[in-house]
Design an enzyme around this catalytic site. Sequence first.
Site, PDB file in Angstrom:
ATOM      1  N   HIS A   1     -16.973  -1.513   2.779  1.00 21.51           N
ATOM      2  CA  HIS A   1     -17.317  -0.326   3.562  1.00 21.51           C
ATOM      3  C   HIS A   1     -18.828  -0.147   3.477  1.00 21.51           C
ATOM      4  O   HIS A   1     -19.394  -0.037   2.393  1.00 21.51           O
ATOM      5  CB  HIS A   1     -16.613   0.923   3.033  1.00 21.51           C
ATOM      6  CG  HIS A   1     -16.849   2.131   3.896  1.00 21.51           C
ATOM      7  ND1 HIS A   1     -16.005   2.488   4.931  1.00 21.51           N
ATOM      8  CD2 HIS A   1     -17.859   3.034   3.910  1.00 21.51           C
ATOM      9  CE1 HIS A   1     -16.468   3.566   5.528  1.00 21.51           C
ATOM     10  NE2 HIS A   1     -17.593   3.917   4.934  1.00 21.51           N
ATOM     11  N   CYS A   2     -19.483  -0.122   4.634  1.00 24.54           N
ATOM     12  CA  CYS A   2     -20.946  -0.064   4.675  1.00 24.54           C
ATOM     13  C   CYS A   2     -21.420   1.336   5.060  1.00 24.54           C
ATOM     14  O   CYS A   2     -21.162   1.789   6.183  1.00 24.54           O
ATOM     15  CB  CYS A   2     -21.483  -1.088   5.673  1.00 24.54           C
ATOM     16  SG  CYS A   2     -23.291  -1.095   5.785  1.00 24.54           S
TER      17      CYS A   2
ATOM     18  N   CYS B   1       0.854  -1.185   0.000  1.00 24.72           N
ATOM     19  CA  CYS B   1       0.000   0.000   0.000  1.00 24.72           C
ATOM     20  C   CYS B   1       0.891   1.236   0.000  1.00 24.72           C
ATOM     21  O   CYS B   1       1.585   1.506   0.988  1.00 24.72           O
ATOM     22  CB  CYS B   1      -0.923   0.009   1.216  1.00 24.72           C
ATOM     23  SG  CYS B   1      -2.012   1.464   1.261  1.00 24.72           S
TER      24      CYS B   1
ATOM     25  N   CYS C   1      -5.649   0.967   5.760  1.00 29.48           N
ATOM     26  CA  CYS C   1      -5.688  -0.454   5.443  1.00 29.48           C
ATOM     27  C   CYS C   1      -6.426  -1.181   6.562  1.00 29.48           C
ATOM     28  O   CYS C   1      -6.157  -0.940   7.744  1.00 29.48           O
ATOM     29  CB  CYS C   1      -4.274  -1.004   5.288  1.00 29.48           C
ATOM     30  SG  CYS C   1      -3.493  -0.557   3.727  1.00 29.48           S
TER      31      CYS C   1
ATOM     32  N   HIS D   1      -6.952  -1.699   1.377  1.00 30.74           N
ATOM     33  CA  HIS D   1      -7.033  -0.274   1.697  1.00 30.74           C
ATOM     34  C   HIS D   1      -8.429   0.243   1.380  1.00 30.74           C
ATOM     35  O   HIS D   1      -8.935   0.059   0.271  1.00 30.74           O
ATOM     36  CB  HIS D   1      -5.999   0.518   0.899  1.00 30.74           C
ATOM     37  CG  HIS D   1      -5.922   1.961   1.293  1.00 30.74           C
ATOM     38  ND1 HIS D   1      -5.070   2.423   2.285  1.00 30.74           N
ATOM     39  CD2 HIS D   1      -6.609   3.044   0.860  1.00 30.74           C
ATOM     40  CE1 HIS D   1      -5.223   3.723   2.424  1.00 30.74           C
ATOM     41  NE2 HIS D   1      -6.152   4.126   1.573  1.00 30.74           N
ATOM     42  N   CYS D   2      -9.056   0.896   2.349  1.00 32.54           N
ATOM     43  CA  CYS D   2     -10.382   1.489   2.161  1.00 32.54           C
ATOM     44  C   CYS D   2     -10.209   2.971   1.845  1.00 32.54           C
ATOM     45  O   CYS D   2      -9.640   3.718   2.645  1.00 32.54           O
ATOM     46  CB  CYS D   2     -11.234   1.301   3.412  1.00 32.54           C
ATOM     47  SG  CYS D   2     -12.854   2.110   3.295  1.00 32.54           S
TER      48      CYS D   2
END
Length: 337
Positions: free
Chosen positions: A158-159, A131, A151, A144-145
């Site tokens: 992702h909600c 990353c 990370c 990674h979001c």
Amino acid sequence: MRRGWKMALSGGLRCCRRVLSWVPVLVIVLVVLWSYYAYVFELCLVTVLSPAEKVIYLILYHAIFVFFAWTYWKSIFTLPQQPNQKFHLSYTDKERYKNEERPEVQKQMLVDMAKKLPVYTRTGNGAVRFCDRCHLIKPDRCHHCSVCAMCVLKMDHHCPWVNNCIGFSNYKFFLQFLAYSVLYCLYIATTVFSYFIKYWRGELPSVRSKFHVLFLLFVACMFFVSLVILFGYHCWLVSRNKTTLEAFCTPVFTSGPEKNGFNLGFIKNIQQVFGDNKKFWLIPIGSSPGDGHSFPMRSMNESQNPLLANEEPWEDNEDESQDYPEGLSSLAVESET
């Protein structure tokens, strides 16, 4: 001057995005609060005439409601778990990596660093997953979001409805939340239905309660249909020991792509989420085994995998890597190189 203005604008946009990210949660909370009022007051206290029926309805409703609210709270406020420090590049390695202009040398640097870590997954082209935002070698199943800007260990997705990243630390709570949501909607729909029929036939007089009861049945059925589909899908994922991301894109191991690389069998797959102790399966407390950095793998035999051989893990150094196509951008995952 211009730079300061841009920084201020960027900070303002980030602040607005953080505030707006809570709107879906607020919508859910308002709907739940209204459903509580409609069921407890308009149905049980106003519409239902039998005292025994009132008591039974209220006791069962509140038992389900407590677990529903508890799991929703845990899904929202359990922070995503990040890789520990041993997966991060040291300052010296980071500077050396950034200053190196030759891609093949950079790749070899990551390979040398990954040799000290239990990393078994790779990118689509076989490289070590790295990353460049967090400057770390990713543990297995870590991604990674872009929304959380971090990370996340064993990231699922992702909600927006919980305004949180669902991963190793809270996937059990999220699954329980879906289960209790389905039960909550089903219970409301089944207990309200008979009174819906009575209002429809004009057998009950209260106009105000009629509106709440009729709309309550409609909302409960609508949410039940959507939630039971989502819950069923995640049950299928658990039975295969997959994340949402892994279902969309097959994990790549050092030996090549393997869609069932983490599939240990039905019972063990469930235990990977809920733990070995069945008395904790229905309660939203942390019971998932491991630390989220490494996982038992079907593609490795026991002599290669310390988690299956009951050996000591590699000094807490556990990591994963993998590539995902642009089609998964809606899942808030950054592409890996």
